[in-house]
Every structure is written in structure tokens, then in C-alpha cells.
Design a protein around this motif. Sequence first.
Motif, PDB file in Angstrom:
ATOM      1  N   ARG A   4      40.931  51.859  51.301  1.00  0.00           N
ATOM      2  CA  ARG A   4      39.631  51.356  50.861  1.00  0.00           C
ATOM      3  C   ARG A   4      39.603  51.371  49.334  1.00  0.00           C
ATOM      4  NH1 ARG A   4      34.517  53.895  54.206  1.00  0.00           N
ATOM      5  NH2 ARG A   4      34.983  52.905  56.205  1.00  0.00           N
ATOM      6  N   ASP A   5      39.361  50.236  48.748  1.00  0.00           N
ATOM      7  CA  ASP A   5      39.210  50.144  47.306  1.00  0.00           C
ATOM      8  C   ASP A   5      37.712  50.155  46.988  1.00  0.00           C
ATOM      9  OD1 ASP A   5      38.986  49.470  44.655  1.00  0.00           O
ATOM     10  OD2 ASP A   5      40.540  47.929  44.718  1.00  0.00           O
ATOM     11  N   PRO A   6      37.219  51.207  46.345  1.00  0.00           N
ATOM     12  CA  PRO A   6      35.772  51.269  46.093  1.00  0.00           C
ATOM     13  C   PRO A   6      35.274  50.118  45.229  1.00  0.00           C
ATOM     14  CG  PRO A   6      36.928  52.998  44.899  1.00  0.00           C
ATOM     15  CD  PRO A   6      37.907  52.403  45.838  1.00  0.00           C
ATOM     16  N   VAL A   7      36.130  49.601  44.354  1.00  0.00           N
ATOM     17  CA  VAL A   7      35.699  48.468  43.520  1.00  0.00           C
ATOM     18  C   VAL A   7      35.487  47.229  44.387  1.00  0.00           C
ATOM     19  CG1 VAL A   7      36.326  46.949  41.605  1.00  0.00           C
ATOM     20  CG2 VAL A   7      36.822  49.402  41.474  1.00  0.00           C
ATOM     21  N   ASP A   8      36.394  46.991  45.330  1.00  0.00           N
ATOM     22  CA  ASP A   8      36.209  45.866  46.250  1.00  0.00           C
ATOM     23  C   ASP A   8      34.942  46.044  47.074  1.00  0.00           C
ATOM     24  OD1 ASP A   8      38.507  44.667  45.348  1.00  0.00           O
ATOM     25  OD2 ASP A   8      39.758  45.352  47.017  1.00  0.00           O
TER      26      ASP A   8
ATOM     27  N   ALA B  33      32.216  47.728  46.187  1.00  0.00           N
ATOM     28  CA  ALA B  33      31.067  47.484  45.314  1.00  0.00           C
ATOM     29  C   ALA B  33      30.872  45.995  45.078  1.00  0.00           C
ATOM     30  CB  ALA B  33      31.255  48.219  43.989  1.00  0.00           C
ATOM     31  N   LEU B  34      31.970  45.274  44.868  1.00  0.00           N
ATOM     32  CA  LEU B  34      31.877  43.837  44.620  1.00  0.00           C
ATOM     33  C   LEU B  34      31.317  43.100  45.831  1.00  0.00           C
ATOM     34  CD1 LEU B  34      32.534  41.613  42.534  1.00  0.00           C
ATOM     35  CD2 LEU B  34      34.770  41.401  43.642  1.00  0.00           C
TER      36      LEU B  34
ATOM     37  N   SER C 198      34.733  43.252  36.868  1.00  0.00           N
ATOM     38  CA  SER C 198      34.640  44.316  35.873  1.00  0.00           C
ATOM     39  C   SER C 198      33.335  45.087  36.037  1.00  0.00           C
ATOM     40  CB  SER C 198      34.723  43.720  34.467  1.00  0.00           C
ATOM     41  OG  SER C 198      34.513  44.713  33.487  1.00  0.00           O
ATOM     42  N   GLY C 199      32.262  44.371  36.345  1.00  0.00           N
ATOM     43  CA  GLY C 199      30.990  45.039  36.564  1.00  0.00           C
ATOM     44  C   GLY C 199      31.030  45.968  37.763  1.00  0.00           C
ATOM     45  N   ALA C 200      31.682  45.525  38.839  1.00  0.00           N
ATOM     46  CA  ALA C 200      31.810  46.382  40.019  1.00  0.00           C
ATOM     47  C   ALA C 200      32.598  47.638  39.697  1.00  0.00           C
ATOM     48  CB  ALA C 200      32.481  45.602  41.151  1.00  0.00           C
ATOM     49  N   ARG C 201      33.654  47.493  38.893  1.00  0.00           N
ATOM     50  CA  ARG C 201      34.438  48.665  38.500  1.00  0.00           C
ATOM     51  C   ARG C 201      33.575  49.645  37.689  1.00  0.00           C
ATOM     52  NH1 ARG C 201      38.151  46.010  36.557  1.00  0.00           N
ATOM     53  NH2 ARG C 201      39.534  46.050  38.383  1.00  0.00           N
ATOM     54  N   THR C 202      32.725  49.087  36.827  1.00  0.00           N
ATOM     55  CA  THR C 202      31.831  49.937  36.038  1.00  0.00           C
ATOM     56  C   THR C 202      30.831  50.668  36.925  1.00  0.00           C
ATOM     57  OG1 THR C 202      32.045  48.464  34.132  1.00  0.00           O
ATOM     58  CG2 THR C 202      30.159  49.947  34.153  1.00  0.00           C
TER      59      THR C 202
END
Length: 326
Positions: free
Chosen positions: A220-224, A226-227, A257-261
Motif C-alpha cells: 500500500r502506497d499512502p501517497v497513492d 491520498a491521491l 506532490s500535494g498528496a505526498r505533502t
Amino acid sequence: MTDYSAHIPFLPTSVEQLLPLLDLAGRAENLRLWLGQSLTIEPHQLFAYCAGRGLQAPVGTSVTLMALRHPYEAALQARSLAFVTGRPVVAGYGPGSTDFQLALAGDRYRSPLTAVTEYLGAVRGLLNGETVRLDGEYVRLHATLPHLPHPPVDLGLGVLRPAMARLAGEIADVAITWLCPPAYLRDVLIPELRVAADKAGRPTPRVVSVVHAAERKPRRDPVDLALSVCGAHLQAPHYVDMLRRAGIHAAPTDPLSGARTLVDEGIFLSGSLPELATGLQAYHAAGADEVVVNLSAVGATRGPAVATRELEFLLTALGSMRRPQR
């Protein structure tokens, strides 16, 4: 009312998807179920169906968009939902994005604050049994609703920025936040709510914070994650402006980039169950009266059944449910 509640962690496309969630709500301790503006199954109708299937939990909308319904229809739907559930309802409203306003009405709200003031004023008057006579800039209404006793309906307002917080302090019962960092809630929004409510001589609205979360798991990629549920918000000017005011970099042209933030800053919570509990507790510490656990990213990427099961484990970790077998 428990300090934690739950957002339905998926956009329903069939009523069968809801049955495990209704079972969960029945076993929780006075858990309020929330749903934002769904364009699959309409939220009021969905909750009415749930009541018919035996749901006895209170419910809330977080938030429905004003352009979709006239205030008369909004008041009728809200009180009907309170009547059929037999429980208090939080009816949350918001103006939505300018693109949505243009798509439905052919024009935008030149003053969202004026539009919200007229809208909530009309809904409240109707719910209070008044004959509303209003020829406003955005709302025209000369009508009353037939008398029908029902449980209370609290009027909520989606709040992202200081001006809307001040308006909520003046006219709303509940201020509903979405993607707002705890420090911004504590240092900006809640002080504005309190000052405005004091000036208006009324109680400070309850603060409800909807918080996205997902347990950390292999592959699971948390950035994915969130996006998947925040990508549109990260491109919406009103959300971008709120995040920037909170010191969070967000570029509408780069939602990844916003999701990563969001993940790095702990606005989209990712971690073990104890880590998620700590992140959610930060909202209570910041002054939120009710924290809404939102596992929609899990629902969007893993499906309703997985999201409902993980919601149960998280609510158990928060002390809102008996411990399930894993």
C-alpha cells in the motif's frame, strides 16, 4: 455522543454494500454515520434506506452542495431524514467549487458568504415553522412547511477559511472541516468561530473534523491512497488556499506532490492502528468536538468490504466498539 464517528468509507453503488456497515453501526456505541455529497446514491435517500433496514444511529451530511437543491427542498429533506431515522440529524451545507456552481446554474456565487447566509437562513426559518419571506441575491422564497414533529436538525456549514468560520460562528450549529490540519484548526478556525459567536450572542458551533486515514499495510502506497480521494481537492482553489494558509504547500497543477505533502504532514493519516489513533486524537487536542474517521481511500482502492472491516478495527482501537476478531 461519542467523540469519534465514521464517514461511510466508500461511494455506494449498491445497497448491498451497506449491509456490513449497518451491522457495524448497530454494534458501536452511539456512532454517528456521515456521508458527503455523493453523486452515486443521494445521501438523504441513502440514509432513509438505512433507517428502513434498521439503522438507529444518528447521521450527518458533510457536506451537501447548495446548488443541487433549493432551500425549501433542503429543509424538507433534512427534517424528513430526522423523522424517518427518529434521531437528530446534522445537515451540512456548502457552496462547492465555482466550477460546480457554473455547471449547474450557469453562474458562480459572486459572494459565497451572502449565498450561504441566505441559504441557511431560509432552511432554519422553515425548520422553525416560520413563513419565510426572502427576496435575496441568491434565494427567493415565500413559503412555509406543513407542521411535522421531528427530532432536532442541526445546521452545519463546511468551513475551510477564516471568513466562513466567522459566518459559521454567527449562523451555524456545527462547523465541519475537511483536510484542515490540527494546528490550523486550533490557531485559526476555532478562534474565529468563538469570536464571531460571542459577538452574535450565541453558543460557539460544535466543531466536526473529517479526517482521512488508512492503516499501513504491505503493497500500500499512502501517497497513492491520498491521491485517490484527495486529488480533486488538491486542484480546487478553495482547498489549495486553505492549505497554503495553514503553511502546507499545494500546487493545483501537481496533485501527486500535494498528496505526498498531505501524507508527510499527517493530514492524510497513515500508520499502525496506534499511530492512527494518535493522529486522530490530535484533532481533539486542537479543539474538535467530534472527529470523523474517513477510510474512503481504502474503500476506493480495496473495496467496501475491506474498508468496513478496517473501520471496525480502527474504531475498536479508539474505544468506540467492542474488540472484533482479526
